[in-house]
Design a protein around this motif. Structure first.
Motif, mmCIF file in Angstrom:
data_model
loop_
_atom_site.group_PDB
_atom_site.id
_atom_site.type_symbol
_atom_site.label_atom_id
_atom_site.label_comp_id
_atom_site.label_asym_id
_atom_site.label_seq_id
_atom_site.Cartn_x
_atom_site.Cartn_y
_atom_site.Cartn_z
ATOM 1 N N VAL A 117 -49.317 -27.048 -50.854
ATOM 2 C CA VAL A 117 -48.819 -25.695 -51.065
ATOM 3 C C VAL A 117 -49.861 -24.719 -50.530
ATOM 4 O O VAL A 117 -51.035 -24.804 -50.857
ATOM 5 C CB VAL A 117 -48.553 -25.433 -52.563
ATOM 6 N N VAL A 118 -49.416 -23.797 -49.681
ATOM 7 C CA VAL A 118 -50.312 -22.828 -49.059
ATOM 8 C C VAL A 118 -50.083 -21.461 -49.695
ATOM 9 O O VAL A 118 -48.971 -20.929 -49.652
ATOM 10 C CB VAL A 118 -50.067 -22.742 -47.536
ATOM 11 N N ASN A 119 -51.129 -20.926 -50.304
ATOM 12 C CA ASN A 119 -51.080 -19.587 -50.895
ATOM 13 C C ASN A 119 -51.970 -18.666 -50.078
ATOM 14 O O ASN A 119 -53.196 -18.793 -50.076
ATOM 15 C CB ASN A 119 -51.543 -19.623 -52.352
ATOM 16 N N HIS A 120 -51.351 -17.738 -49.377
ATOM 17 C CA HIS A 120 -52.103 -16.816 -48.531
ATOM 18 C C HIS A 120 -52.640 -15.649 -49.351
ATOM 19 O O HIS A 120 -51.934 -15.089 -50.200
ATOM 20 C CB HIS A 120 -51.222 -16.272 -47.403
ATOM 21 N N CYS A 121 -53.883 -15.280 -49.055
ATOM 22 C CA CYS A 121 -54.526 -14.146 -49.726
ATOM 23 C C CYS A 121 -54.907 -13.101 -48.687
ATOM 24 O O CYS A 121 -55.320 -13.429 -47.579
ATOM 25 C CB CYS A 121 -55.781 -14.593 -50.472
ATOM 26 N N LEU A 122 -54.775 -11.826 -49.061
ATOM 27 C CA LEU A 122 -55.251 -10.732 -48.225
ATOM 28 C C LEU A 122 -56.687 -10.432 -48.634
ATOM 29 O O LEU A 122 -56.955 -10.067 -49.779
ATOM 30 C CB LEU A 122 -54.371 -9.491 -48.400
ATOM 31 N N LEU A 123 -57.612 -10.612 -47.709
ATOM 32 C CA LEU A 123 -59.039 -10.478 -47.992
ATOM 33 C C LEU A 123 -59.607 -9.236 -47.313
ATOM 34 O O LEU A 123 -59.130 -8.811 -46.253
ATOM 35 C CB LEU A 123 -59.792 -11.720 -47.498
ATOM 36 N N GLY A 124 -60.656 -8.668 -47.931
ATOM 37 C CA GLY A 124 -61.348 -7.527 -47.349
ATOM 38 C C GLY A 124 -62.788 -7.487 -47.822
ATOM 39 O O GLY A 124 -63.190 -8.217 -48.738
ATOM 40 N N LEU A 125 -63.575 -6.634 -47.203
ATOM 41 C CA LEU A 125 -64.973 -6.476 -47.601
ATOM 42 C C LEU A 125 -65.065 -5.936 -49.028
ATOM 43 O O LEU A 125 -64.166 -5.222 -49.488
ATOM 44 C CB LEU A 125 -65.693 -5.524 -46.643
ATOM 45 N N PRO A 126 -66.132 -6.248 -49.745
ATOM 46 C CA PRO A 126 -66.311 -5.711 -51.096
ATOM 47 C C PRO A 126 -66.275 -4.182 -51.073
ATOM 48 O O PRO A 126 -66.878 -3.540 -50.202
ATOM 49 C CB PRO A 126 -67.702 -6.231 -51.498
ATOM 50 N N GLY A 127 -65.548 -3.601 -52.011
ATOM 51 C CA GLY A 127 -65.434 -2.153 -52.116
ATOM 52 C C GLY A 127 -64.305 -1.552 -51.318
ATOM 53 O O GLY A 127 -63.999 -0.358 -51.469
ATOM 54 N N VAL A 128 -63.644 -2.341 -50.459
ATOM 55 C CA VAL A 128 -62.539 -1.843 -49.647
ATOM 56 C C VAL A 128 -61.226 -2.017 -50.402
ATOM 57 O O VAL A 128 -60.963 -3.081 -50.971
ATOM 58 C CB VAL A 128 -62.487 -2.578 -48.291
ATOM 59 N N ARG A 129 -60.394 -0.943 -50.407
ATOM 60 C CA ARG A 129 -59.094 -1.014 -51.063
ATOM 61 C C ARG A 129 -58.024 -1.444 -50.054
ATOM 62 O O ARG A 129 -58.191 -1.262 -48.841
ATOM 63 C CB ARG A 129 -58.708 0.330 -51.669
ATOM 64 N N LYS A 130 -56.938 -1.960 -50.574
ATOM 65 C CA LYS A 130 -55.860 -2.432 -49.698
ATOM 66 C C LYS A 130 -55.282 -1.304 -48.847
ATOM 67 O O LYS A 130 -54.954 -1.503 -47.670
ATOM 68 C CB LYS A 130 -54.773 -3.090 -50.549
ATOM 69 N N ASP A 131 -55.166 -0.098 -49.409
ATOM 70 C CA ASP A 131 -54.575 1.013 -48.661
ATOM 71 C C ASP A 131 -55.512 1.572 -47.589
ATOM 72 O O ASP A 131 -55.116 2.425 -46.793
ATOM 73 C CB ASP A 131 -54.140 2.131 -49.608
ATOM 74 N N GLU A 132 -56.745 1.092 -47.537
ATOM 75 C CA GLU A 132 -57.681 1.525 -46.500
ATOM 76 C C GLU A 132 -57.581 0.671 -45.237
ATOM 77 O O GLU A 132 -58.153 1.023 -44.202
ATOM 78 C CB GLU A 132 -59.124 1.483 -47.023
ATOM 79 N N LEU A 133 -56.886 -0.436 -45.313
ATOM 80 C CA LEU A 133 -56.777 -1.336 -44.167
ATOM 81 C C LEU A 133 -55.822 -0.774 -43.113
ATOM 82 O O LEU A 133 -54.784 -0.192 -43.438
ATOM 83 C CB LEU A 133 -56.289 -2.708 -44.614
ATOM 84 N N LYS A 134 -56.201 -0.948 -41.851
ATOM 85 C CA LYS A 134 -55.362 -0.529 -40.741
ATOM 86 C C LYS A 134 -54.878 -1.716 -39.911
ATOM 87 O O LYS A 134 -53.894 -1.599 -39.177
ATOM 88 C CB LYS A 134 -56.132 0.431 -39.836
ATOM 89 N N ARG A 135 -55.580 -2.810 -39.998
ATOM 90 C CA ARG A 135 -55.210 -4.001 -39.225
ATOM 91 C C ARG A 135 -55.584 -5.241 -40.021
ATOM 92 O O ARG A 135 -56.354 -5.174 -40.984
ATOM 93 C CB ARG A 135 -55.917 -4.010 -37.864
ATOM 94 N N VAL A 136 -55.049 -6.387 -39.578
ATOM 95 C CA VAL A 136 -55.311 -7.642 -40.267
ATOM 96 C C VAL A 136 -55.453 -8.753 -39.240
ATOM 97 O O VAL A 136 -54.750 -8.777 -38.228
ATOM 98 C CB VAL A 136 -54.185 -7.965 -41.281
ATOM 99 N N LEU A 137 -56.388 -9.645 -39.467
ATOM 100 C CA LEU A 137 -56.631 -10.787 -38.600
ATOM 101 C C LEU A 137 -56.130 -12.059 -39.267
ATOM 102 O O LEU A 137 -56.302 -12.246 -40.469
ATOM 103 C CB LEU A 137 -58.128 -10.950 -38.309
#
Length: 396
Positions: free
Chosen positions: A191-211
């Protein structure tokens, strides 16, 4: 009609990694092929059928582009902070093997070495550890490098994805199965559970792109559409997390595993972002030597074949299994690479062109069973090319 196939006995003793299970040539005689064999002798020898005309390797998929240090928006937008330190020292992580430089690091205490594609923290690494809990997992730059690592005796096994319940088949690995002489010796379903990851202190609404890897994007399509993030493909999910962490990309997230977040010092901004909660990836376990099939438990057999042109020929090929109450669990078609088109004479309009296919089939029967042996013997009446890729226990 005389047979176009001859049988040759070849030694399977190391270090000759390119010998495989029998390539079964097209047989036009009406009788079934006798595939019964001495299992003890089979451990040392394997039968290779020399075809009058070998099937060619089918079409290869293009590899996704790996993003550079700069994002499409430019260096100022992508690199807003100085690169931060990893949660772990990079030197402590195993160096990935590549197809052009398949050098090996020393084995760790005699553990079984298992190759996988991607960086540490990849889902394939988790699958390798699920299959062999005490193994030494060896990262590889790409699928080709993982195949070569097994062939060159750098590792004992490789664990590679073959299909996902949401994203579908991994065609590149189907093509590599035909181009290399490795054997399928098992499978792992995870079972594959995908997570959205970011740098510490970064909020989800601050993201503009995803790798992430294109397969991960396909499995999280609806969530990414809602977030409105620009998608940038990488060679694997853990590699995406590594790029975000090493380059300090504050406005860029990564889709990867929870384990990748721990390894690279990222925060999990959201868990289970895949569109379907039942997101399962099936992995194949590959080895140099085949498993000797038995009758003590359920087995699955994987084959690949091509067919002559004719009305209902695919129906006839599949009927050889139905006539013997053998269940098919998978069928996949791939165009042949060097000869994709077949010219067929059409008396009304001249020559007609058709795609020429290879068919990959998984069926639930052991090659130790007479019904499986007779089914393949019957299939040879229609097949121009037939090869057994592996016979292995069913993972239920």
């Amino acid at each position: 009609m005389a047979l176009k196939t001859g049988l040759i006995w070849g030694s399977a003793t190391p270090p000759h990694p390119h010998l495989g299970l029998a390539d079964l040539g097209g047989r036009r005689a009406g009788r079934a092929l006798n595939l019964r064999f001495d299992f003890e002798r089979f451990r040392k020898w394997e039968c290779l059928a020399v075809l009058g005309q070998r099937a060619t390797i089918p079409v290869e998929d293009e590899k996704p582009l790996r993003p550079g240090v700069e994002s499409p928006g430019g260096a100022d937008e992508a690199k807003e902070t100085e690169p931060r330190a990893f949660h772990r020292d990079l030197n402590s992580l195993p160096r990935p093997l590549s197809a052009t430089d398949p050098s090996s690091s020393p084995s760790n205490g005699g553990k079984v070495r298992v190759a996988y594609q991607g960086a540490p923290g990849a889902y394939s690494e988790e699958a390798a550890m699920k299959a062999y809990p005490k193994c030494e997992a060896v990262p590889c730059d790409d699928f080709e490098a993982a195949f070569k690592a097994v062939e060159l005796w750098l590792v004992e096994k490789a664990v590679l994805p073959i299909e996902n319940s949401v994203g579908g088949s991994i065609h590149r690995n189907y093509d590599l199965l035909l181009g290399h002489r490795l054997h399928i010796v098992g499978e792992v379903q995870m079972v594959v559970n995908h997570c959205l990851l970011g740098l510490p202190g970064v909020r989800k609404d601050e993201l503009k792109r995803v790798l992430s890897h294109p397969q991960a994007f396909a499995q999280c399509d609806m969530t990414l559409n809602e977030l409105g993030l620009l998608r940038i493909s990488t060679e694997d999910t853990a590699g995406a997390a590594q790029i975000v962490a090493s380059d300090g990309l504050k406005n860029t997230g990564a889709i990867a595993s929870a384990r990748a977040a721990v390894i690279y010092g990222l925060n999990i901004l959201e868990e289970k972002i895949q569109d379907d909660c039942d997101n399962i990836t099936r992995f194949l376990i590959l080895a140099r030597e085949p498993i000797i099939p038995g009758l003590e438990r359920p087995y699955k057999t994987s084959i690949v074949f091509s067919l002559d042109e004719g009305p209902g020929v695919l129906f006839k090929a599949l009927a050889v299994f139905a006539l013997r109450d053998i269940s098919l669990s998978k069928i996949e078609s791939r165009p042949q690479r060097k000869r994709p088109l077949r010219i067929v004479d059409d008396s009304n309009k001249g020559s007609a062109k058709y795609f020429d296919y290879l068919f990959y089939i998984d069926f639930e029967a052991s090659m130790a069973e007479p019904r499986a042996q007779y089914a393949l013997g019957h299939l040879q009446e229609f097949a121009r090319f037939l090869r057994v890729l592996g016979c292995y226990p069913i993972n239920r």
